[in-house]
Design a protein around this motif. Structure first.
Motif, PDB file in Angstrom:
ATOM      1  N   LYS A 132     -35.130 -15.799 -13.807  1.00 44.61           N
ATOM      2  CA  LYS A 132     -35.728 -14.478 -13.622  1.00 44.61           C
ATOM      3  C   LYS A 132     -35.688 -14.179 -12.131  1.00 44.61           C
ATOM      4  N   PRO A 133     -34.646 -13.517 -11.667  1.00 38.93           N
ATOM      5  CA  PRO A 133     -34.504 -13.334 -10.213  1.00 38.93           C
ATOM      6  C   PRO A 133     -35.595 -12.447  -9.633  1.00 38.93           C
ATOM      7  N   ASN A 134     -36.022 -12.816  -8.451  1.00 36.11           N
ATOM      8  CA  ASN A 134     -36.918 -11.950  -7.674  1.00 36.11           C
ATOM      9  C   ASN A 134     -36.655 -12.226  -6.208  1.00 36.11           C
ATOM     10  N   LEU A 135     -36.899 -11.236  -5.384  1.00 39.24           N
ATOM     11  CA  LEU A 135     -36.535 -11.363  -3.971  1.00 39.24           C
ATOM     12  C   LEU A 135     -37.426 -12.398  -3.305  1.00 39.24           C
ATOM     13  N   GLN A 136     -36.773 -13.418  -2.749  1.00 42.39           N
ATOM     14  CA  GLN A 136     -37.477 -14.603  -2.278  1.00 42.39           C
ATOM     15  C   GLN A 136     -37.415 -14.761  -0.770  1.00 42.39           C
ATOM     16  N   ASN A 137     -36.357 -14.265  -0.158  1.00 42.75           N
ATOM     17  CA  ASN A 137     -36.070 -14.600   1.234  1.00 42.75           C
ATOM     18  C   ASN A 137     -35.995 -13.334   2.076  1.00 42.75           C
ATOM     19  N   ASN A 138     -36.500 -13.408   3.292  1.00 43.45           N
ATOM     20  CA  ASN A 138     -36.550 -12.220   4.150  1.00 43.45           C
ATOM     21  C   ASN A 138     -35.368 -12.101   5.103  1.00 43.45           C
ATOM     22  N   LYS A 139     -34.401 -13.024   5.034  1.00 42.41           N
ATOM     23  CA  LYS A 139     -33.300 -13.032   5.997  1.00 42.41           C
ATOM     24  C   LYS A 139     -32.593 -11.689   6.081  1.00 42.41           C
ATOM     25  N   LEU A 140     -32.213 -11.116   4.944  1.00 40.31           N
ATOM     26  CA  LEU A 140     -31.503  -9.837   4.917  1.00 40.31           C
ATOM     27  C   LEU A 140     -32.277  -8.754   5.651  1.00 40.31           C
ATOM     28  N   PHE A 141     -33.552  -8.647   5.359  1.00 42.24           N
ATOM     29  CA  PHE A 141     -34.349  -7.558   5.920  1.00 42.24           C
ATOM     30  C   PHE A 141     -34.684  -7.799   7.388  1.00 42.24           C
ATOM     31  N   GLU A 142     -34.826  -9.062   7.767  1.00 44.58           N
ATOM     32  CA  GLU A 142     -35.025  -9.379   9.185  1.00 44.58           C
ATOM     33  C   GLU A 142     -33.797  -8.987   9.999  1.00 44.58           C
ATOM     34  N   GLU A 143     -32.612  -9.216   9.444  1.00 45.31           N
ATOM     35  CA  GLU A 143     -31.393  -8.851  10.166  1.00 45.31           C
ATOM     36  C   GLU A 143     -31.252  -7.336  10.268  1.00 45.31           C
ATOM     37  N   CYS A 144     -31.628  -6.611   9.214  1.00 47.36           N
ATOM     38  CA  CYS A 144     -31.579  -5.144   9.274  1.00 47.36           C
ATOM     39  C   CYS A 144     -32.516  -4.629  10.362  1.00 47.36           C
ATOM     40  N   ALA A 145     -33.725  -5.193  10.414  1.00 43.20           N
ATOM     41  CA  ALA A 145     -34.692  -4.768  11.435  1.00 43.20           C
ATOM     42  C   ALA A 145     -34.165  -5.081  12.833  1.00 43.20           C
ATOM     43  N   ALA A 146     -33.541  -6.262  12.998  1.00 43.50           N
ATOM     44  CA  ALA A 146     -33.000  -6.636  14.308  1.00 43.50           C
ATOM     45  C   ALA A 146     -31.866  -5.702  14.708  1.00 43.50           C
ATOM     46  N   ALA A 147     -31.015  -5.319  13.754  1.00 49.96           N
ATOM     47  CA  ALA A 147     -29.908  -4.406  14.042  1.00 49.96           C
ATOM     48  C   ALA A 147     -30.434  -3.031  14.451  1.00 49.96           C
ATOM     49  N   GLU A 148     -31.481  -2.572  13.796  1.00 53.10           N
ATOM     50  CA  GLU A 148     -32.070  -1.276  14.159  1.00 53.10           C
ATOM     51  C   GLU A 148     -32.692  -1.325  15.545  1.00 53.10           C
ATOM     52  N   ASN A 149     -33.328  -2.430  15.882  1.00 53.42           N
ATOM     53  CA  ASN A 149     -33.925  -2.571  17.211  1.00 53.42           C
ATOM     54  C   ASN A 149     -32.874  -2.511  18.314  1.00 53.42           C
ATOM     55  N   LEU A 150     -31.640  -2.917  17.981  1.00 55.69           N
ATOM     56  CA  LEU A 150     -30.551  -2.864  18.952  1.00 55.69           C
ATOM     57  C   LEU A 150     -29.825  -1.523  18.940  1.00 55.69           C
ATOM     58  N   GLY A 151     -30.251  -0.623  18.067  1.00 52.08           N
ATOM     59  CA  GLY A 151     -29.634   0.699  17.995  1.00 52.08           C
ATOM     60  C   GLY A 151     -28.234   0.698  17.410  1.00 52.08           C
ATOM     61  N   LEU A 152     -27.952  -0.225  16.494  1.00 53.12           N
ATOM     62  CA  LEU A 152     -26.617  -0.346  15.925  1.00 53.12           C
ATOM     63  C   LEU A 152     -26.438   0.569  14.713  1.00 53.12           C
ATOM     64  N   ASN A 153     -25.225   1.040  14.534  1.00 52.17           N
ATOM     65  CA  ASN A 153     -24.841   1.680  13.280  1.00 52.17           C
ATOM     66  C   ASN A 153     -24.327   0.542  12.401  1.00 52.17           C
ATOM     67  N   TYR A 154     -25.142   0.114  11.456  1.00 55.32           N
ATOM     68  CA  TYR A 154     -24.866  -1.139  10.768  1.00 55.32           C
ATOM     69  C   TYR A 154     -24.788  -0.942   9.256  1.00 55.32           C
ATOM     70  N   ARG A 155     -24.266  -1.983   8.603  1.00 53.60           N
ATOM     71  CA  ARG A 155     -24.128  -1.958   7.152  1.00 53.60           C
ATOM     72  C   ARG A 155     -24.423  -3.363   6.627  1.00 53.60           C
ATOM     73  N   PRO A 156     -25.519  -3.543   5.849  1.00 49.74           N
ATOM     74  CA  PRO A 156     -25.779  -4.860   5.276  1.00 49.74           C
ATOM     75  C   PRO A 156     -24.699  -5.246   4.272  1.00 49.74           C
ATOM     76  N   ALA A 157     -24.257  -6.502   4.323  1.00 46.67           N
ATOM     77  CA  ALA A 157     -23.195  -7.012   3.450  1.00 46.67           C
ATOM     78  C   ALA A 157     -23.763  -8.093   2.539  1.00 46.67           C
ATOM     79  N   LEU A 158     -23.491  -7.960   1.247  1.00 45.78           N
ATOM     80  CA  LEU A 158     -23.991  -8.899   0.254  1.00 45.78           C
ATOM     81  C   LEU A 158     -22.861  -9.328  -0.671  1.00 45.78           C
ATOM     82  N   ILE A 159     -22.910 -10.571  -1.160  1.00 43.56           N
ATOM     83  CA  ILE A 159     -22.030 -10.958  -2.260  1.00 43.56           C
ATOM     84  C   ILE A 159     -22.413 -10.097  -3.454  1.00 43.56           C
ATOM     85  N   GLY A 160     -21.437  -9.447  -4.070  1.00 45.49           N
ATOM     86  CA  GLY A 160     -21.724  -8.566  -5.192  1.00 45.49           C
ATOM     87  C   GLY A 160     -22.151  -9.322  -6.439  1.00 45.49           C
ATOM     88  N   PRO A 161     -22.867  -8.669  -7.352  1.00 45.02           N
ATOM     89  CA  PRO A 161     -23.412  -9.361  -8.529  1.00 45.02           C
ATOM     90  C   PRO A 161     -22.355  -9.918  -9.471  1.00 45.02           C
TER      91      PRO A 161
END
Length: 757
Positions: A132-161
């Motif tokens: 029963k999957p549920n979001l467990q880890n904050n790594k993805l969202f921490e990286e998004c926040a860090a990218a925004e703090n640097l003012g980057l035009n960014y795109r999160p990349a994930l292995i597709g389902p």
């Protein structure tokens, strides 16, 4: 028109991430220090991409070990045996990757497999009952926040389902349809959580679409995305494909509600272009065109890329195009600027990750305003060296062509050779051996470094290495191994060392590429025709054999592995390059034989990994010439000379007939990390066989009883008269203490089985 990439290297230009993580494994730094150092490295790389003009920067492509493992953690796909260890989240993560053996706890690592047809290894997630999957880890969202703090035009990349599900091990009782629904719901949760961030797109990597797809595969893919694309939570979704074309599903994909689609126009270039031209591309969607090769290191041919862009311009307007790499740049080194010792005539033809960022920017400008001077200079660089005597050897080319046309069959047949070899070698049942290398200790690396820097003379260096060989021969005799090895202390890498002694190769100082986790390799560059000026392994093997009455294996790397673990030239066919290398290895085999070496191992660790992704292309486009190249190395050997080969981290069930066709007297293969799943396929293998009995990519030490039980399972499936006992792979990356303990237990387990028989 914008530029982007699928992903970027993460080990650090100087392998900084390797240093940080291994310091953490040795308890020399804290978890906080590891994570801070990794974050600084990651952010420096983002800023470098921005500085080089990249318009959209991927995030979450960075990993402490592996992206599939990261995805498993994000989705909480963590088997119970690791949860029960009671470790911190980070230590649990590393336990899945490396295994855990401490304070009475003992957990094996996850299986490791090759990532498509690359030399990168991924960890195989296990989906257990009650998933029963549920979001467990904050790594993805921490990286998004860090990218925004640097003012980057960014795109999160994930292995597709779809790729995640297809490349995971389903140990649950749930059907694929049920798991697909669960995953779609989990990814929808991710989209919802990402709504709090200001990212341009969400990238879902689905390289599995480049494989042969059945009707059921297509239904499964559509089942996942029908739900997922209906619950995007305002996100723009990029479907990113790579490693080939998507012929089986293109017409379905373009009807789904993706906002952008990424296509590989290098490996899948011609076929993907034909699909675009035949079926068109939807208005309003972005096409991420992978024009710059993400897997090889040569300069982009701007003229060819502009021809492709002109073809694309007839299909869709320029504003729908995003220029990109064919796949992640994970598979190439960081930058040519770190190569201070490489001659300019080589450097000018190279484009590593950083230079590929520049190429994307140049291509974008050329598409708008073709510059004749830039195009002319680009062509001069690409064509340079074709007639350079450093690269051209007409004699070798003619020998390779004659060999390619000849019938290559070793005589006599295996049964006769087996009789001659047993008479010569007099080996006991279940002979024990290792795959080749022994731990490369810090002192060995220091000697090599001092020798290269001129701080040790050749004579001093040779003396040190021979002392190490003498010690390892004595240790193997003490352990009771039946067939010994010299330890390979003189070798930096099983391919690099060979390339250094063959003509046609060029080497980098810092051209490191991640193979798995903290393991990096520095692939040679095949610039010219390959030949062998002189013997280069004989002295070491002959010395080792002089120290013992037991047979010592001559250790060679096979032609297909040397080719596959190098960056090959692109001006002649791969089959011709393989044939040239095979002739060089053949000469080394015959010289070892002349010097009394009775067992010669020719490793083809990478034979399977370069199989074309489409099964219809396997035989003609690869296996026919790969098998012939290997047979060319040993078909002139005497009947009593026993030829071994080794293959690791591959799935062999579907190429058993190819393995037989290699005509090696003994085949050793990875099996332990894959939980012996290969045994049923090997049941009718008709020559000597050594499935690995323990995993060398983990520091855990298997017990005698554990190894004896594994051998009993092998005995039940395989012909014990042809069964060998050995680890999964070479021992180079392991520590000496754990290596000796594991081998001692392995020898004891073999002795136990001999008594039982």
């Amino acid at each position: 028109m914008q530029t982007t990439i699928v992903g970027y290297p993460r080990i650090g230009a100087r392998r900084e991430l390797k240093k940080y993580t291994e310091q953490y494994f040795r308890a020399e730094i804290t978890q906080a220090e590891l994570l801070l150092s990794a974050a600084k490295l990651r952010e420096a790389q983002w800023l470098r991409q921005k500085e080089k003009g990249l318009d959209i920067i991927p995030v979450n492509d960075f990993s402490l070990y592996d992206n599939m493992l990261d995805m498993a953690f994000l989705l909480n796909v963590i088997p119970a045996r690791y949860r029960e260890l009671g470790l911190s989240a980070l230590d649990t993560y590393f336990a899945l990757a490396r295994g855990h053996q401490k304070d009475g706890q003992d957990a094996r690592a996850l299986k490791m497999r090759k990532w498509f047809n690359t030399n990168y290894h991924y960890l195989v997630p296990e989906i257990e009952a009650g998933f029963k999957p549920n979001l467990q880890n904050n790594k993805l969202f921490e990286e998004c926040a860090a990218a925004e703090n640097l003012g980057l035009n960014y795109r999160p990349a994930l292995i597709g389902p779809y790729t995640f599900l297809r490349f995971s091990l389903n140990k649950s009782a749930q059907s694929l349809d049920a798991l697909a629904d669960e995953l779609a719901a989990a990814y929808s949760q991710i989209f919802s959580a990402l709504a709090a961030y200001n990212c341009a797109y969400v990238q879902l990597d689905e390289p599995a679409l480049a494989l042969d797809l059945t009707a059921d595969d297509i239904v499964l893919f559509e089942r996942i995305y029908a739900r997922l694309l209906a619950e995007k939570h305002g996100q723009k979704i990029l479907l990113q494909t790579y490693f080939g074309d998507i012929r089986d599903i293109y017409t379905r994909v373009i009807t789904l509600d993706f906002d952008a689609i990424g296509l590989d126009l290098v490996e899948g270039g011609q076929r993907n272009l034909e699909l675009l031209e035949k079926y068109g591309f939807p208005a309003g969607k972005k096409l991420q065109a992978g024009l710059v090769n993400g897997k090889n290191i040569w300069r982009n041919d701007y003229q060819k890329s502009l021809v492709m862009l002109n073809r694309l311009a007839k299909i869709l307007p320029q504003e729908q195009l995003v220029l990109s790499t064919s796949c992640s740049l994970l598979h190439v080194p960081y930058s040519v600027r770190y190569e201070q010792k490489l001659a300019e005539k080589y450097k000018q033809r190279l484009a590593f990750a950083e230079e590929k960022l520049e190429e994307l920017s140049i291509l974008k400008n050329l598409a708008i305003n073709p510059d004749g001077d830039i195009l002319r200079r680009n062509q001069e660089i690409i064509l340079a060296g074709q007639n350079d005597p450093d690269f051209l050897n007409t004699q070798v080319r003619e020998q390779a062509r004659q060999s390619a046309a000849a019938e290559i069959v070793r005589q006599p047949d295996f049964a006769a050779r087996q009789t001659a070899q047993q008479k010569t070698l007099k080996l006991p049942p279940l002979p024990t051996t290792t795959i080749g290398s022994f731990p490369q200790t810090p002192e060995v690396r220091e000697w090599r470094k001092a020798y290269k820097q001129g701080e040790l003379t050749a004579a001093e260096y040779k003396k040190h290495i021979k002392e190490k060989i003498k010690t390892v021969i004595a240790r193997q005799e003490e352990l009771g191994l039946d067939v010994l090895v010299h330890g390979e202390y003189e070798r930096n890498d099983m391919v690099e060392y060979f390339g250094e002694h063959l003509q046609g190769f060029v080497f980098t100082e810092n051209g490191w590429v991640q193979s798995y986790g903290t393991r990096g390799v520095k692939p040679p560059l095949i610039f010219g025709d390959v030949s062998r000026p002189a013997a280069f392994t004989v002295e070491w093997i002959k010395y080792a054999q002089s120290l013992t009455a037991k047979p010592v294996k001559g250790m060679l790397t096979g032609p297909v592995t040397i080719l596959n673990w190098s960056f090959p030239r692109e001006d002649i066919p791969l089959a011709e390059i393989a044939c040239q290398i095979a002739l060089a290895i053949q000469a080394e085999v015959l010289d070892l034989e002349k010097n009394g070496i009775k067992i010669i191992q020719i490793d083809e660790a990478a034979l399977r990994e370069k199989l074309p992704l489409r099964r219809a292309d396997w035989q003609k486009d690869y296996l026919d010439w790969a098998v012939k190249a290997f047979r060319l190395t040993h078909y002139l050997a005497r009947p009593e000379t026993q030829i071994h080969t080794h293959m690791c981290y591959s799935e062999f069930e579907d190429i058993i007939e190819t393995l037989k066709a290699l005509d090696a007297d003994v085949l050793t293969v990875e099996a332990a990390r894959s939980n012996l799943t290969l045994l049923s396929a090997l049941a009718d293998y008709d020559k000597g066989i050594g499935p690995g009995v323990y995993d060398i990519h983990s520091p855990r030490v298997p017990s005698v009883e554990e190894l004896a039980d594994i051998l009993r399972k092998m005995r039940a499936r395989l012909d014990i008269a042809k069964l060998w006992v050995n680890p999964d792979c070479g021992l180079k990356t392991r520590a000496e203490k754990e290596t000796l303990a594991s081998l001692r237990n392995m020898v004891a387990a073999a002795a136990m089985l001999r008594q039982e028989n």
